[in-house]
Design a protein around this motif. Structure first.
Motif, mmCIF file in Angstrom:
data_model
loop_
_atom_site.group_PDB
_atom_site.id
_atom_site.type_symbol
_atom_site.label_atom_id
_atom_site.label_comp_id
_atom_site.label_asym_id
_atom_site.label_seq_id
_atom_site.Cartn_x
_atom_site.Cartn_y
_atom_site.Cartn_z
ATOM 1 N N LEU A 38 21.843 -0.150 -6.776
ATOM 2 C CA LEU A 38 20.682 -0.699 -6.078
ATOM 3 C C LEU A 38 19.493 -0.734 -7.033
ATOM 4 C CD1 LEU A 38 20.740 1.042 -2.558
ATOM 5 C CD2 LEU A 38 21.739 -1.144 -3.236
ATOM 6 N N GLU A 39 18.984 -1.927 -7.295
ATOM 7 C CA GLU A 39 17.757 -2.065 -8.064
ATOM 8 C C GLU A 39 16.575 -1.782 -7.139
ATOM 9 O OE1 GLU A 39 18.030 -6.033 -9.497
ATOM 10 O OE2 GLU A 39 19.899 -5.658 -10.584
ATOM 11 N N LEU A 40 15.390 -1.676 -7.715
ATOM 12 C CA LEU A 40 14.224 -1.306 -6.919
ATOM 13 C C LEU A 40 13.974 -2.294 -5.779
ATOM 14 C CD1 LEU A 40 11.783 0.455 -6.331
ATOM 15 C CD2 LEU A 40 10.518 -0.805 -8.096
ATOM 16 N N ARG A 41 14.105 -3.589 -6.053
ATOM 17 C CA ARG A 41 13.854 -4.575 -5.000
ATOM 18 C C ARG A 41 14.873 -4.431 -3.864
ATOM 19 N NH1 ARG A 41 17.565 -8.567 -5.556
ATOM 20 N NH2 ARG A 41 18.639 -8.715 -7.566
ATOM 21 N N GLU A 42 16.123 -4.114 -4.210
ATOM 22 C CA GLU A 42 17.145 -3.912 -3.180
ATOM 23 C C GLU A 42 16.875 -2.621 -2.411
ATOM 24 O OE1 GLU A 42 20.996 -6.087 -5.262
ATOM 25 O OE2 GLU A 42 20.427 -4.070 -5.917
ATOM 26 N N PHE A 43 16.417 -1.600 -3.129
ATOM 27 C CA PHE A 43 16.107 -0.341 -2.456
ATOM 28 C C PHE A 43 14.918 -0.501 -1.518
ATOM 29 C CE2 PHE A 43 13.812 3.693 -2.134
ATOM 30 C CZ PHE A 43 14.815 4.484 -1.590
ATOM 31 N N LYS A 44 13.919 -1.311 -1.921
ATOM 32 C CA LYS A 44 12.774 -1.531 -1.039
ATOM 33 C C LYS A 44 13.199 -2.208 0.263
ATOM 34 C CE LYS A 44 8.950 -1.566 -4.350
ATOM 35 N NZ LYS A 44 7.843 -2.356 -4.948
ATOM 36 N N LYS A 45 14.163 -3.104 0.168
ATOM 37 C CA LYS A 45 14.697 -3.730 1.386
ATOM 38 C C LYS A 45 15.371 -2.668 2.253
ATOM 39 C CE LYS A 45 17.795 -7.363 3.029
ATOM 40 N NZ LYS A 45 18.673 -8.487 2.646
ATOM 41 N N GLY A 95 0.806 -1.207 0.000
ATOM 42 C CA GLY A 95 0.000 0.000 0.000
ATOM 43 C C GLY A 95 0.839 1.256 0.000
ATOM 44 N N GLU A 96 0.601 2.120 0.960
ATOM 45 C CA GLU A 96 1.234 3.430 0.986
ATOM 46 C C GLU A 96 2.748 3.338 1.117
ATOM 47 O OE1 GLU A 96 -0.500 5.855 3.973
ATOM 48 O OE2 GLU A 96 -2.485 5.916 3.030
ATOM 49 N N GLN A 97 3.237 2.424 1.940
ATOM 50 C CA GLN A 97 4.690 2.305 2.117
ATOM 51 C C GLN A 97 5.365 1.845 0.832
ATOM 52 O OE1 GLN A 97 5.608 -0.142 5.562
ATOM 53 N NE2 GLN A 97 6.187 1.708 6.660
ATOM 54 N N ASP A 98 4.770 0.863 0.169
ATOM 55 C CA ASP A 98 5.351 0.368 -1.077
ATOM 56 C C ASP A 98 5.368 1.475 -2.126
ATOM 57 O OD1 ASP A 98 6.231 -2.209 -2.541
ATOM 58 O OD2 ASP A 98 4.768 -1.314 -3.919
ATOM 59 N N THR A 99 4.292 2.223 -2.193
ATOM 60 C CA THR A 99 4.226 3.346 -3.131
ATOM 61 C C THR A 99 5.252 4.408 -2.786
ATOM 62 O OG1 THR A 99 1.861 2.993 -3.493
ATOM 63 C CG2 THR A 99 2.731 5.151 -4.066
ATOM 64 N N ALA A 100 5.389 4.692 -1.493
ATOM 65 C CA ALA A 100 6.368 5.699 -1.050
ATOM 66 C C ALA A 100 7.781 5.275 -1.410
ATOM 67 C CB ALA A 100 6.247 5.917 0.451
ATOM 68 N N ALA A 101 8.094 3.995 -1.230
ATOM 69 C CA ALA A 101 9.433 3.498 -1.564
ATOM 70 C C ALA A 101 9.695 3.616 -3.061
ATOM 71 C CB ALA A 101 9.579 2.053 -1.115
ATOM 72 N N ALA A 102 8.702 3.246 -3.871
ATOM 73 C CA ALA A 102 8.858 3.317 -5.323
ATOM 74 C C ALA A 102 9.024 4.764 -5.781
ATOM 75 C CB ALA A 102 7.666 2.670 -6.011
ATOM 76 N N GLU A 103 8.256 5.677 -5.194
ATOM 77 C CA GLU A 103 8.361 7.087 -5.566
ATOM 78 C C GLU A 103 9.706 7.675 -5.166
ATOM 79 O OE1 GLU A 103 5.006 8.906 -3.736
ATOM 80 O OE2 GLU A 103 3.597 8.323 -5.346
ATOM 81 N N GLY A 118 17.153 7.785 -14.650
ATOM 82 C CA GLY A 118 16.068 6.929 -15.081
ATOM 83 C C GLY A 118 16.494 5.557 -15.548
ATOM 84 N N SER A 119 17.631 5.066 -15.039
ATOM 85 C CA SER A 119 18.163 3.780 -15.489
ATOM 86 C C SER A 119 17.516 2.586 -14.811
ATOM 87 C CB SER A 119 19.682 3.726 -15.241
ATOM 88 O OG SER A 119 19.953 3.766 -13.845
ATOM 89 N N GLY A 120 16.757 2.830 -13.757
ATOM 90 C CA GLY A 120 16.183 1.732 -12.997
ATOM 91 C C GLY A 120 17.134 1.162 -11.966
ATOM 92 N N VAL A 121 18.280 1.811 -11.806
ATOM 93 C CA VAL A 121 19.294 1.388 -10.838
ATOM 94 C C VAL A 121 19.861 2.639 -10.166
ATOM 95 C CG1 VAL A 121 21.535 0.273 -10.491
ATOM 96 C CG2 VAL A 121 19.924 -0.658 -12.175
ATOM 97 N N LEU A 122 19.959 2.610 -8.845
ATOM 98 C CA LEU A 122 20.620 3.700 -8.127
ATOM 99 C C LEU A 122 22.113 3.415 -8.107
ATOM 100 C CD1 LEU A 122 18.329 4.435 -5.043
ATOM 101 C CD2 LEU A 122 18.370 5.546 -7.280
ATOM 102 N N GLU A 123 22.862 4.233 -8.821
ATOM 103 C CA GLU A 123 24.309 4.073 -8.874
ATOM 104 C C GLU A 123 24.945 4.850 -7.733
ATOM 105 O OE1 GLU A 123 24.567 5.703 -12.710
ATOM 106 O OE2 GLU A 123 23.951 3.874 -13.744
ATOM 107 N N VAL A 124 26.244 4.613 -7.542
ATOM 108 C CA VAL A 124 26.951 5.239 -6.425
ATOM 109 C C VAL A 124 26.765 6.755 -6.440
ATOM 110 C CG1 VAL A 124 29.221 5.694 -5.439
ATOM 111 C CG2 VAL A 124 28.630 3.386 -6.173
ATOM 112 N N SER A 125 26.876 7.346 -7.620
ATOM 113 C CA SER A 125 26.776 8.801 -7.720
ATOM 114 C C SER A 125 25.404 9.330 -7.318
ATOM 115 C CB SER A 125 27.103 9.245 -9.146
ATOM 116 O OG SER A 125 26.197 8.673 -10.069
ATOM 117 N N GLU A 126 24.395 8.457 -7.290
ATOM 118 C CA GLU A 126 23.042 8.872 -6.959
ATOM 119 C C GLU A 126 22.671 8.613 -5.497
ATOM 120 O OE1 GLU A 126 20.803 8.186 -11.227
ATOM 121 O OE2 GLU A 126 21.298 6.413 -10.034
ATOM 122 N N LEU A 127 23.638 8.122 -4.723
ATOM 123 C CA LEU A 127 23.339 7.755 -3.340
ATOM 124 C C LEU A 127 23.419 8.925 -2.360
ATOM 125 C CD1 LEU A 127 25.140 4.308 -2.991
ATOM 126 C CD2 LEU A 127 22.704 4.759 -3.327
#
Length: 231
Positions: free
Chosen positions: A114-121, A53-61, A70-79
């Motif tokens: 970090l991919e989205l699933r890793e970021f959600k963790k 629900g709201e938490q999952d949406t918040a994490a994705a946003e 917009g690569s779908g991966v958080l790289e070091v420079s974006e951390l």
């Protein structure tokens, strides 16, 4: 000759070294395992709060906001924005060590991002509540200081490993100690060789009359991790 055991601990006033003493690598690993266990409970127990629900949406946003290219991966420079979200004030020099510590904990596929699933963790363990955020902010600060100490130790080790055989013999250790603590120790030039040999005997765990990096790191953390040494 000067006794290495009597060497003044020039690291006591330094926050990097004191933090390393507070948490060993094993303790940091235990902390990460504890966080992983908590994450498993959150995701697997239907009676507890999970990323739905709201938490999952918040994490994705949040992920989309941090994923600047917009690569779908958080790289070091974006951390950097991620770390700021934890309330950490990080200098440019410190950033790479914090980024390494975060990646070590959550980049499980070693993709250097970090991919989205890793970021959600990461979100569930570190950002889902103020309590989790505060605790992880402290833990990652300790881990980042450890990364920084190891990086400086490696730099010094490589500099004085003159023959490039990945160990320091007594003569190489002598040169390193002179550079590192010469200004802090009142010792005649003629005694440095015995001082280095004695330090080597005390710290040589495998008995091969040399320091590998792990053995040297032990000495570095205890006696050499100070701002003056790292300069």
């Amino acid at each position: 000759p000067a006794d290495p055991a009597a060497l003044p601990d020039i690291s006591k006033s330094n926050s990097v070294s004191s933090s390393v003493k507070e948490k060993s690598p094993d303790e940091l690993a235990a902390i990460q395992r504890e966080l992983d266990d908590e994450m498993d409970k959150i995701l697997n127990a239907s009676s507890t709060v999970s990323l739905k629900g709201e938490q999952d949406t918040a994490a994705a946003e949040m992920f989309a906001k941090f994923d600047l290219d917009g690569s779908g991966v958080l790289e070091v420079s974006e951390l950097h924005s991620v770390l700021q979200k934890l309330g950490l004030e990080i200098t440019e020099d410190q950033f790479k060590y914090y980024a390494l510590a975060l990646m070590h904990g959550y980049d499980k596929d070693k993709s250097k991002g970090l991919e989205l699933r890793e970021f959600k963790k990461f979100y569930a363990q570190c950002l889902a509540s103020e309590e989790l955020k505060d605790r992880y902010a402290k833990d990652i600060a300790d881990a980042a200081r450890k990364e920084q100490v190891v990086a400086h130790a490696k730099k010094m080790f490589r500099k004085h490993d003159k023959d490039g055989n990945e160990v320091l013999d007594s003569a190489e250790l002598e040169g390193l100690l002179k550079e590192a603590i010469g200004e802090h120790v009142d010792m005649p030039e003629t005694e440095w060789a015995e001082f280095a040999a004695d330090a080597l005997r005390r710290g040589d765990k495998d008995g091969n009359a040399t320091f590998d990096f792990k053995e040297f790191l032990n000495l570095f953390e205890k006696c050499l991790a100070s701002p003056k040494v790292r300069a």
